[in-house]
Enzyme design. Sequence first.
Site, PDB file in Angstrom:
ATOM      1  N   HIS C  11       0.844  -1.188   0.000  1.00 49.10           N
ATOM      2  CA  HIS C  11       0.000   0.000   0.000  1.00 49.10           C
ATOM      3  C   HIS C  11       0.885   1.246   0.000  1.00 49.10           C
ATOM      4  CE1 HIS C  11      -0.469   1.206   4.543  1.00 49.10           C
ATOM      5  NE2 HIS C  11       0.751   0.821   4.302  1.00 49.10           N
ATOM      6  N   CYS C  30       5.714   6.281   4.660  1.00 48.19           N
ATOM      7  CA  CYS C  30       4.520   5.566   4.184  1.00 48.19           C
ATOM      8  C   CYS C  30       3.996   6.146   2.880  1.00 48.19           C
ATOM      9  CB  CYS C  30       3.421   5.598   5.241  1.00 48.19           C
ATOM     10  SG  CYS C  30       3.917   4.824   6.787  1.00 48.19           S
ATOM     11  N   HIS C  36       5.022   0.279  -0.205  1.00 47.78           N
ATOM     12  CA  HIS C  36       5.716  -0.649   0.691  1.00 47.78           C
ATOM     13  C   HIS C  36       4.667  -1.674   1.095  1.00 47.78           C
ATOM     14  CE1 HIS C  36       3.800   2.242   3.357  1.00 47.78           C
ATOM     15  NE2 HIS C  36       3.895   1.356   4.333  1.00 47.78           N
ATOM     16  N   HIS C  38       2.948  -4.839   4.102  1.00 45.69           N
ATOM     17  CA  HIS C  38       2.798  -5.361   5.452  1.00 45.69           C
ATOM     18  C   HIS C  38       2.238  -6.788   5.434  1.00 45.69           C
ATOM     19  CE1 HIS C  38       3.587  -1.546   7.430  1.00 45.69           C
ATOM     20  NE2 HIS C  38       2.736  -0.942   6.625  1.00 45.69           N
ATOM     21  N   ASP C  76      -5.495 -10.239  -0.174  1.00 48.00           N
ATOM     22  CA  ASP C  76      -4.227 -10.950   0.057  1.00 48.00           C
ATOM     23  C   ASP C  76      -3.340 -10.918  -1.192  1.00 48.00           C
ATOM     24  OD1 ASP C  76      -2.337 -12.486   1.430  1.00 48.00           O
ATOM     25  OD2 ASP C  76      -3.141 -14.342   0.612  1.00 48.00           O
ATOM     26  N   HIS C  77      -2.065 -10.584  -0.983  1.00 55.24           N
ATOM     27  CA  HIS C  77      -1.087 -10.507  -2.073  1.00 55.24           C
ATOM     28  C   HIS C  77      -1.536  -9.517  -3.149  1.00 55.24           C
ATOM     29  CE1 HIS C  77       0.719 -13.987  -0.131  1.00 55.24           C
ATOM     30  NE2 HIS C  77       1.769 -13.837  -0.891  1.00 55.24           N
ATOM     31  N   GLU C 121      -1.229  -3.798  11.694  1.00 57.57           N
ATOM     32  CA  GLU C 121      -0.406  -3.458  10.530  1.00 57.57           C
ATOM     33  C   GLU C 121       1.026  -3.944  10.775  1.00 57.57           C
ATOM     34  OE1 GLU C 121      -1.066   0.372   8.091  1.00 57.57           O
ATOM     35  OE2 GLU C 121       0.660   0.811   9.364  1.00 57.57           O
TER      36      GLU C 121
END
Lengths: 131, 131, 131, 131, 131, 131
Positions: C11, C30, C36, C38, C76-77, C121
Amino acid sequence: MFRREHFNAAHRLHNPAWNEEENARIFGKCNNANFHGHNYDLIVQLTGEVNPATGYVFDLKILSDLVKENVLDKFDHKNLNLDTEEFRTLNPSAENIAIVIYDILRTKISDAYDLKIRLYETERNYVEYPI
Amino acid sequence: MFRREHFNAAHRLHNPAWNEEENARIFGKCNNANFHGHNYDLIVQLTGEVNPATGYVFDLKILSDLVKENVLDKFDHKNLNLDTEEFRTLNPSAENIAIVIYDILRTKISDAYDLKIRLYETERNYVEYPI
Amino acid sequence: MFRREHFNAAHRLHNPAWNEEENARIFGKCNNANFHGHNYDLIVQLTGEVNPATGYVFDLKILSDLVKENVLDKFDHKNLNLDTEEFRTLNPSAENIAIVIYDILRTKISDAYDLKIRLYETERNYVEYPI
Amino acid sequence: MFRREHFNAAHRLHNPAWNEEENARIFGKCNNANFHGHNYDLIVQLTGEVNPATGYVFDLKILSDLVKENVLDKFDHKNLNLDTEEFRTLNPSAENIAIVIYDILRTKISDAYDLKIRLYETERNYVEYPI
Amino acid sequence: MFRREHFNAAHRLHNPAWNEEENARIFGKCNNANFHGHNYDLIVQLTGEVNPATGYVFDLKILSDLVKENVLDKFDHKNLNLDTEEFRTLNPSAENIAIVIYDILRTKISDAYDLKIRLYETERNYVEYPI
Amino acid sequence: MFRREHFNAAHRLHNPAWNEEENARIFGKCNNANFHGHNYDLIVQLTGEVNPATGYVFDLKILSDLVKENVLDKFDHKNLNLDTEEFRTLNPSAENIAIVIYDILRTKISDAYDLKIRLYETERNYVEYPI
């Protein structure tokens, strides 16, 4: 590379060559006749060369599927003493469970990889095989 | 002695020598064109003699600063594929990230110390280098 | 009852109404243009009566499948900013991700249950919704 | 204040009012006839005023002993279905175990304290009582 | 939103109004005259509205800096009984440390936010304030 | 096999051969004159053959009692510098504490077993001995 998996099982530590008192003395609460149980955390370590085409030592998805089909489907939500061939006569101590899992996975994974098993019976008690 | 550090990054697994189908087949969800990401946990292990004057193998503050300046400042909150020199052509698998971090730190730390890297991509997937 | 699930995503925090300097000042690392990522840990809490026939507040398998189909398969991913409808214009802060997940699951789960979302996070930064 | 304790037990989810197929359909692997097991993590929360003479809400050693004598000695290394009065006819779901533990401890702790139980069946599945 | 921070400190539980025997009886090993110590994990929870411009309830960096300047710089690597004004006469129980941290941070954070402190003295013993 | 145990202690890092400035420069906050403290996590690893009669490498209860009597009773809730013989002149760094614990346990455990100590001073700083 390392992959952590998880299963839950009931077991009882017991040596049929000993009488009840001896079993109770040696295995304590773990000898409870009606079994007790654990959340087992299993760490499978494969050591080998990094494949330059993928950057992987071993494909995680393939390893996870191998562990699921050969270990988790056999032991998860089972009574190790009553529901499995492996522990019909072998005491299901953490050490022996780790050895059994090693022996199962060793036949499924190429000898190009070293294999090591770490098994957590609780977060305070765990074993590795081979040593 | 061991020091655990942490960074977050985006990455994508991809081999430019393969077509899209092959990349999708081998890397699955990790091949997502727009990247995904992880909280990486990095453990740096230095092995050496205990200095009798300090009781330390290596000063933790100095090690932590070394890791911060040479590894975290380079990779934390970055896109490994797009923002770093190291992974412009090298696939940022956990194995390759561990090797890159090892190579960076090896030049910064005296050969009197053995160096080993453990890198957690998730709490279930991790690698070590050298093996 | 509580169920913990997991997803990984890339994100970027960014407000298009602000210029680059303002975004960098407010969002710091961020705001990195190339994203980047998480490992997100998601805890779904359902509060309701225990069903006397099952001893369950809610069937864990059904809840886990609901979360997988409606949340994990979506996020996801993925790159939250580029790959999802939900965060095309909404900033994917932990707070907003938790609200989006709540709104998705609220429509799938009977009003007989109170629903609460906790989203990690990182292991040091997390949020809950509703408050 | 909160105190975390731990016990291991075997259990089986089963409703004797249902036939085998219905039990298998509802409880899945948790219905295994020979039991499975868990490492249960128990968190006991007492809410009350801080005693100005001690700085304690409640003495941790006294609470830990109360939990040991009344809960752990009863359930640790036991088969909940076969070895305990409490679950002879009550299904030992996480919810019901939490309620039983609450009811036991409620009679041992002054009403000056609110009492809440959190019970982890696995690190991904847990419950609280009262809600 | 929640932020986890960390500090290490020595302390001793002791009530100067009591004699040695009474202190030893009530505080046990925690009364050791030469102190013992802990790794304290501190979780600061702020509850408020999400700012639509940022997606944040509160800026994590600002909160972390506030905690560092007002709490960690005061207590980290200190002897709570000897090195701090706050615990010169107040017994440094987990409950009292949480209250002191709450009182410090409450003056630094706008009343638009509810504030709650959770303090882990060990992973098995922790407290919250306010209740 | 591995057993995790726990103790809390106060300590101070200090070299009496150096002046105050030198101690402050080298040991930083860890040199605080009035001590600070930690929750130490201790992992004792014994390596040996599995006993075919028990399935154990070593009896966990016996090991846990050995550690309690010889290590925890000596160091738990103590000031390592002031309350123990071992660290009267030896700097209580994590490395030295691990060596001291190794030396204590080595005399209590048969040479048929290899012994290794891992000691966590915090979850981010830990050591092993022997290397």
